[in-house]
Design an enzyme around this catalytic site. Structure first.
Site, PDB file in Angstrom:
ATOM      1  N   SER A 119      62.059  31.243  63.456  1.00  0.00           N
ATOM      2  CA  SER A 119      62.541  31.311  62.347  1.00  0.00           C
ATOM      3  C   SER A 119      62.593  32.901  62.146  1.00  0.00           C
ATOM      4  CB  SER A 119      61.226  30.870  61.238  1.00  0.00           C
ATOM      5  OG  SER A 119      61.300  29.582  61.598  1.00  0.00           O
ATOM      6  N   HIS A 140      68.374  28.449  66.297  1.00  0.00           N
ATOM      7  CA  HIS A 140      67.541  28.326  65.025  1.00  0.00           C
ATOM      8  C   HIS A 140      68.115  27.166  64.300  1.00  0.00           C
ATOM      9  CE1 HIS A 140      65.712  29.749  61.205  1.00  0.00           C
ATOM     10  NE2 HIS A 140      65.012  28.944  61.865  1.00  0.00           N
ATOM     11  N   GLU A 152      71.615  28.858  63.582  1.00  0.00           N
ATOM     12  CA  GLU A 152      71.866  30.096  63.620  1.00  0.00           C
ATOM     13  C   GLU A 152      71.803  30.497  65.204  1.00  0.00           C
ATOM     14  OE1 GLU A 152      70.453  32.205  59.572  1.00  0.00           O
ATOM     15  OE2 GLU A 152      68.588  31.817  61.042  1.00  0.00           O
ATOM     16  N   ASN A 190      66.698  32.697  56.254  1.00  0.00           N
ATOM     17  CA  ASN A 190      64.935  33.227  55.840  1.00  0.00           C
ATOM     18  C   ASN A 190      65.033  34.590  55.184  1.00  0.00           C
ATOM     19  OD1 ASN A 190      64.211  30.549  56.518  1.00  0.00           O
ATOM     20  ND2 ASN A 190      63.499  31.039  58.573  1.00  0.00           N
TER      21      ASN A 190
HETATM   22  N1  LIG Z   1      59.087  23.946  59.793  1.00  0.00           N
HETATM   23  C1  LIG Z   1      60.290  24.595  59.791  1.00  0.00           C
HETATM   24  O1  LIG Z   1      60.922  24.262  58.516  1.00  0.00           O
HETATM   25  C2  LIG Z   1      61.053  25.452  60.719  1.00  0.00           C
HETATM   26  C3  LIG Z   1      62.452  25.317  60.735  1.00  0.00           C
HETATM   27  C4  LIG Z   1      62.998  26.233  61.555  1.00  0.00           C
HETATM   28  C5  LIG Z   1      62.325  26.678  62.620  1.00  0.00           C
HETATM   29  N2  LIG Z   1      61.133  26.468  62.724  1.00  0.00           N
HETATM   30  C6  LIG Z   1      60.198  27.067  63.896  1.00  0.00           C
HETATM   31  O2  LIG Z   1      59.961  26.259  64.953  1.00  0.00           O
HETATM   32  C7  LIG Z   1      58.800  26.243  65.483  1.00  0.00           C
HETATM   33  C8  LIG Z   1      57.986  25.402  65.359  1.00  0.00           C
HETATM   34  O3  LIG Z   1      57.377  24.961  64.017  1.00  0.00           O
HETATM   35  P1  LIG Z   1      57.211  23.590  63.481  1.00  0.00           P
HETATM   36  O4  LIG Z   1      57.294  23.518  61.964  1.00  0.00           O
HETATM   37  O5  LIG Z   1      57.757  22.550  64.217  1.00  0.00           O
HETATM   38  O6  LIG Z   1      55.604  23.538  63.905  1.00  0.00           O
HETATM   39  P2  LIG Z   1      54.618  22.625  64.017  1.00  0.00           P
HETATM   40  O7  LIG Z   1      53.347  23.217  63.347  1.00  0.00           O
HETATM   41  O8  LIG Z   1      54.958  21.299  63.218  1.00  0.00           O
HETATM   42  O9  LIG Z   1      54.411  22.286  65.308  1.00  0.00           O
HETATM   43  C9  LIG Z   1      54.101  23.354  66.333  1.00  0.00           C
HETATM   44  C10 LIG Z   1      53.762  23.073  67.798  1.00  0.00           C
HETATM   45  O10 LIG Z   1      53.245  24.173  68.718  1.00  0.00           O
HETATM   46  C11 LIG Z   1      52.350  23.500  69.373  1.00  0.00           C
HETATM   47  N3  LIG Z   1      51.576  24.595  69.552  1.00  0.00           N
HETATM   48  C12 LIG Z   1      50.319  25.261  68.709  1.00  0.00           C
HETATM   49  N4  LIG Z   1      49.794  26.366  69.433  1.00  0.00           N
HETATM   50  C13 LIG Z   1      50.215  26.505  70.698  1.00  0.00           C
HETATM   51  C14 LIG Z   1      50.133  27.017  71.826  1.00  0.00           C
HETATM   52  N5  LIG Z   1      49.080  28.036  71.636  1.00  0.00           N
HETATM   53  N6  LIG Z   1      50.789  26.873  72.885  1.00  0.00           N
HETATM   54  C15 LIG Z   1      51.956  25.857  73.064  1.00  0.00           C
HETATM   55  N7  LIG Z   1      52.036  25.019  71.751  1.00  0.00           N
HETATM   56  C16 LIG Z   1      51.479  25.347  70.694  1.00  0.00           C
HETATM   57  C17 LIG Z   1      51.794  22.629  68.317  1.00  0.00           C
HETATM   58  O11 LIG Z   1      50.932  21.413  69.227  1.00  0.00           O
HETATM   59  C18 LIG Z   1      52.964  21.855  67.837  1.00  0.00           C
HETATM   60  O12 LIG Z   1      53.397  20.998  68.770  1.00  0.00           O
HETATM   61  C19 LIG Z   1      58.298  27.635  64.762  1.00  0.00           C
HETATM   62  O13 LIG Z   1      58.710  28.854  65.747  1.00  0.00           O
HETATM   63  C20 LIG Z   1      59.030  27.740  63.385  1.00  0.00           C
HETATM   64  O14 LIG Z   1      59.112  29.132  63.073  1.00  0.00           O
HETATM   65  C21 LIG Z   1      60.184  25.891  61.700  1.00  0.00           C
END
Ligand SMILES: NC(=O)c1ccc[n+]([C@@H]2O[C@H](COP(=O)([O-])OP(=O)(O)OC[C@H]3O[C@@H](n4cnc5c(N)ncnc54)[C@H](O)[C@@H]3O)[C@@H](O)[C@H]2O)c1
Length: 284
Positions: A119, A140, A152, A190
């Protein structure tokens, strides 16, 4: 370069959503989670989501079956070897992502593009953790990925034009509207959104209005589909604090300094929807 096989890392809300988008667009998808049970659970929830779409008449049953048939779940990083594009969507932690990119670089075929769904973290940091910095890019997606039209595209300084063009073409093939933005914390959305979300929490903290009234005001007064506190719960407070910290680190603008309530909620494990409680209760 044409993308046929897509690897997705991370079984959270974003990894699952991106997997659905890519498989529905006709790509073969390899879902990789650290545990096989979690990867299998992602396929089960994809199946549920597709069945719902069939029930609502939005998808043909044959098509749902074909989409599911294109998805493989694994706990094995080596299964990504033949992917044309790998998108990581694991926890928003630069060190974790850098290590993953180094590992992916040693596993994936030379022509593969490695993308991050971060993000806000610097994409160049992940690019230089590989021996193919020209083939690393930010792609993104927004939450929920199947519903949100924006993507993005974030080229780090090292990315080649061909990589950027392929990332853009992939987003378009997934039915998304890509915009291109420099590798700066928060990209476009963001960087503009988070001062607003942070200030909504500040307003709650100072007792100006209740959570319900802050959200109702922004929905009714600005025609936003969701209020700021409900949106923070959807994004996840862990992601949100990580985003604010990265923005503050980069720009030193006080509007990006996470307000204390956000940090206390994070410490208490109140992460929003994914933990069952945040500004609102999701346990029932
Ligand atoms: N939630 C949102 O609104 C959103 C939107 C766009 C982008 N993102 C980005 O997407 C990515 C994931 O976010 P999310 O909301 O799906 O998070 P989430 O918490 O739902 O999932 C995170 C995942 O990462 C895994 N994980 C945790 N620690 C780890 C490690 N040490 N090694 C490998 N895997 C690991 C977890 O098991 C899980 O599968 C982040 O980079 C976040 O910034 C999130």
């Amino acid at each position: 370069m044409t993308i046929q096989r897509v690897g997705i890392l991370g079984s959270g809300i974003m990894g699952s959503g991106i997997a659905e988008v890519a498989a529905k667009a006709g790509h073969d998808v390899v879902l990789r989670s650290r545990k096989q049970e979690t990867a299998d659970a992602m396929v089960t929830s994809l199946e549920k989501s597709l069945n719902k779409q069939v029930d609502r008449g939005k998808l043909e049953a044959d098509e749902a079956k074909a989409v599911l048939g294109r998805v493989i779940a694994t706990d094995h990083l080596g299964a990504l070897v033949d992917c044309d594009l790998v998108i990581e969507s694991v926890v928003e932690d630069l060190e974790v992502k850098r290590l993953l990119f180094t590992e992916l670089d040693s596993i994936c075929k030379d022509s593969a593009i490695l993308a991050t769904n971060t993000s806000t973290l610097p994409v160049v940091e992940m690019a230089v953790a590989t021996a193919r910095p020209d083939k690393v890019v930010g792609i993104h997606f927004f939450n929920p990925a199947p519903a949100m039209s924006l993507v993005e595209i974030v080229p780090p300084l090292t990315a080649s034009d061909a990589t950027v063009a392929t990332a853009r073409a992939f987003a378009e093939a997934c039915g998304k509207n890509p915009v291109e933005v420099k590798d700066r914390a928060g990209f476009i959305v963001n960087a503009l959104l988070f001062p607003y979300l942070n200030n909504a929490v500040r307003m709650l903290e100072t007792g100006t209005a209740s959570a319900e009234d802050i959200d109702a005001a922004m929905k009714g007064g600005c025609n936003f589909p969701m209020g700021p506190l409900a949106l923070l719960d959807l994004v996840g407070l862990d992601n949100s604090v990580a985003i604010l910290d990265a923005l503050y680190e980069e720009f030193k603008d006080p509007n990006y300094a996470a307000v204390p309530t956000l940090r206390r909620m994070l410490s208490a494990g109140r992460l929003g929807r994914k933990s069952g409680s945040g500004f609102y209760d999701y346990s029932r």
